[in-house]
Scaffold this motif. Sequence first.
Motif, PDB file in Angstrom:
ATOM      1  N   THR A  27      17.563  72.815 -69.538  1.00 33.20           N
ATOM      2  CA  THR A  27      16.752  73.388 -70.617  1.00 33.20           C
ATOM      3  C   THR A  27      17.570  73.580 -71.885  1.00 33.20           C
ATOM      4  OG1 THR A  27      15.365  74.540 -68.995  1.00 33.20           O
ATOM      5  CG2 THR A  27      15.295  75.328 -71.273  1.00 33.20           C
ATOM      6  N   LEU A  28      18.763  74.152 -71.759  1.00 33.03           N
ATOM      7  CA  LEU A  28      19.613  74.367 -72.932  1.00 33.03           C
ATOM      8  C   LEU A  28      20.037  73.034 -73.549  1.00 33.03           C
ATOM      9  CD1 LEU A  28      21.928  77.381 -71.975  1.00 33.03           C
ATOM     10  CD2 LEU A  28      19.996  77.343 -73.543  1.00 33.03           C
ATOM     11  N   THR A  36      19.475  69.296 -82.611  1.00 32.08           N
ATOM     12  CA  THR A  36      20.472  68.471 -83.280  1.00 32.08           C
ATOM     13  C   THR A  36      19.862  67.253 -83.962  1.00 32.08           C
ATOM     14  OG1 THR A  36      22.170  69.174 -81.708  1.00 32.08           O
ATOM     15  CG2 THR A  36      22.601  67.159 -82.953  1.00 32.08           C
ATOM     16  N   PHE A  37      18.942  66.579 -83.262  1.00 35.66           N
ATOM     17  CA  PHE A  37      18.403  65.315 -83.769  1.00 35.66           C
ATOM     18  C   PHE A  37      17.222  65.491 -84.722  1.00 35.66           C
ATOM     19  CE2 PHE A  37      20.548  63.740 -79.896  1.00 35.66           C
ATOM     20  CZ  PHE A  37      21.291  62.708 -80.460  1.00 35.66           C
ATOM     21  N   PHE A  38      16.452  66.567 -84.561  1.00 36.06           N
ATOM     22  CA  PHE A  38      15.209  66.669 -85.307  1.00 36.06           C
ATOM     23  C   PHE A  38      15.123  67.866 -86.244  1.00 36.06           C
ATOM     24  CE2 PHE A  38      14.231  64.523 -81.259  1.00 36.06           C
ATOM     25  CZ  PHE A  38      13.771  63.311 -81.751  1.00 36.06           C
ATOM     26  N   LEU A 175      28.898  66.506 -78.689  1.00 37.63           N
ATOM     27  CA  LEU A 175      29.656  67.747 -78.525  1.00 37.63           C
ATOM     28  C   LEU A 175      28.722  68.936 -78.333  1.00 37.63           C
ATOM     29  CD1 LEU A 175      32.343  69.262 -78.542  1.00 37.63           C
ATOM     30  CD2 LEU A 175      32.170  69.379 -81.044  1.00 37.63           C
ATOM     31  N   ASN A 176      27.658  68.992 -79.116  1.00 38.21           N
ATOM     32  CA  ASN A 176      26.724  70.102 -78.998  1.00 38.21           C
ATOM     33  C   ASN A 176      26.034  70.117 -77.639  1.00 38.21           C
ATOM     34  OD1 ASN A 176      27.398  70.752 -81.603  1.00 38.21           O
ATOM     35  ND2 ASN A 176      25.540  69.967 -82.525  1.00 38.21           N
ATOM     36  N   ILE A 179      28.521  71.240 -74.953  1.00 41.94           N
ATOM     37  CA  ILE A 179      28.698  72.696 -75.009  1.00 41.94           C
ATOM     38  C   ILE A 179      27.492  73.406 -74.418  1.00 41.94           C
ATOM     39  CG2 ILE A 179      28.928  74.660 -76.575  1.00 41.94           C
ATOM     40  CD1 ILE A 179      30.559  72.885 -78.432  1.00 41.94           C
ATOM     41  N   ALA A 180      26.285  72.897 -74.703  1.00 43.55           N
ATOM     42  CA  ALA A 180      25.073  73.508 -74.167  1.00 43.55           C
ATOM     43  C   ALA A 180      25.040  73.438 -72.641  1.00 43.55           C
ATOM     44  CB  ALA A 180      23.843  72.817 -74.751  1.00 43.55           C
ATOM     45  N   ILE A 181      25.490  72.315 -72.079  1.00 45.15           N
ATOM     46  CA  ILE A 181      25.522  72.176 -70.620  1.00 45.15           C
ATOM     47  C   ILE A 181      26.496  73.175 -70.007  1.00 45.15           C
ATOM     48  CG2 ILE A 181      26.155  70.640 -68.730  1.00 45.15           C
ATOM     49  CD1 ILE A 181      25.089  68.326 -70.382  1.00 45.15           C
ATOM     50  N   VAL A 182      27.679  73.297 -70.611  1.00 44.09           N
ATOM     51  CA  VAL A 182      28.670  74.246 -70.092  1.00 44.09           C
ATOM     52  C   VAL A 182      28.151  75.676 -70.182  1.00 44.09           C
ATOM     53  CG1 VAL A 182      30.982  75.188 -70.454  1.00 44.09           C
ATOM     54  CG2 VAL A 182      30.605  72.725 -70.616  1.00 44.09           C
TER      55      VAL A 182
END
Length: 251
Positions: A27-28, A36-38, A175-176, A179-182
Motif C-alpha cells: 500500500t505504501l 511520485t509519478f502523478f 529511491l522513493n 524507502i516506502a517499502i522499507v
Amino acid sequence: MEETISLKEMFQTVKKRFWLIILISITLATLTAILTFFVLTPVYESKTQILVNQARSDQQLYNAAEVQTNIQLINTYNVIIKSPAILDKVKSELNLDRTVEELNDQVTVTSAKDSQVVEISVQDPSPHVATQIANKTAEVFQSQISKIMKVDNVSILSKAEVKADVSPVKPQPLLNIAIAIVVGLIVGVGLAFLLEYLDNTIKTEQDIETILELPVIGAITNIKEVPKATNTAARAPLNTRAPQRGETYGS
C-alpha cells in the motif's frame, strides 16, 4: 510477573501476521508511486562554476599568500551571491515571476575545501529556466563584486547548459518506492507485535501455563456433532407383492 519473548515467538508473530506486513508495504509503495509519478512536479538542476583568482600577467609570480586570501574570501562570496543585491538584479533582468526569497531557496552555493572554485546550483521545474538563472547569477555577481568588495578577482569558469538527455533530480521514483517499502515493512512488523501484545485471549495450553504458572493436566478437544440418522433408513421396505391365491393382505 516478568514477561520474556523468544526468537521463536517473534518469528511466529511475524509469520502469523505476514499478510498484514506485506499489505502495508504494498500500500505504501503504491501510494508513493502514484504521488511520485502523478502528483509531484519534476525539478531540474543546472550548475555553473566561477573561479576566484586575481588576473595576472605572465611576468607576475605565483603568490601563495594571495591564493590563500582568495580562498578565505570565498565564504564571503558565497553569502554575497545569495544576497538581495545580486538576486534582485537577476530577478529583474530575467523578468522572473517570483520573489527574491523564493529565488534564494532555488539557489545553492558550494565550494570545496581549500579550492578557489565556487559552484552555483539552481533547481527549477524548467531546465531552461534553471540554466538561465544559474548563468545570470554568475554574470551579475561577476559584475557587481568589483563594486561591492572593490576587487576584480572573479571569472566564470564554466557556464550552465541544457543537456539533451536531461533528467530531473527529484523526485527519484525508485529511491522513493524503495524507502516506502522499507518503511512499510517496519510499520507492519511494529503493528504485528502491537496487535500480538494487545491480544490477551487464551488459545493454547501453553498460554494457560504462561499466565497461571500452573501445569496443564488435561485438555478437552472439540467434539463434532454427529449427524442424525434419517428415518427412511430405519423403516422396513413395503411389501408391494400382489397376493397369491389363498393369501390375503396382512397374512
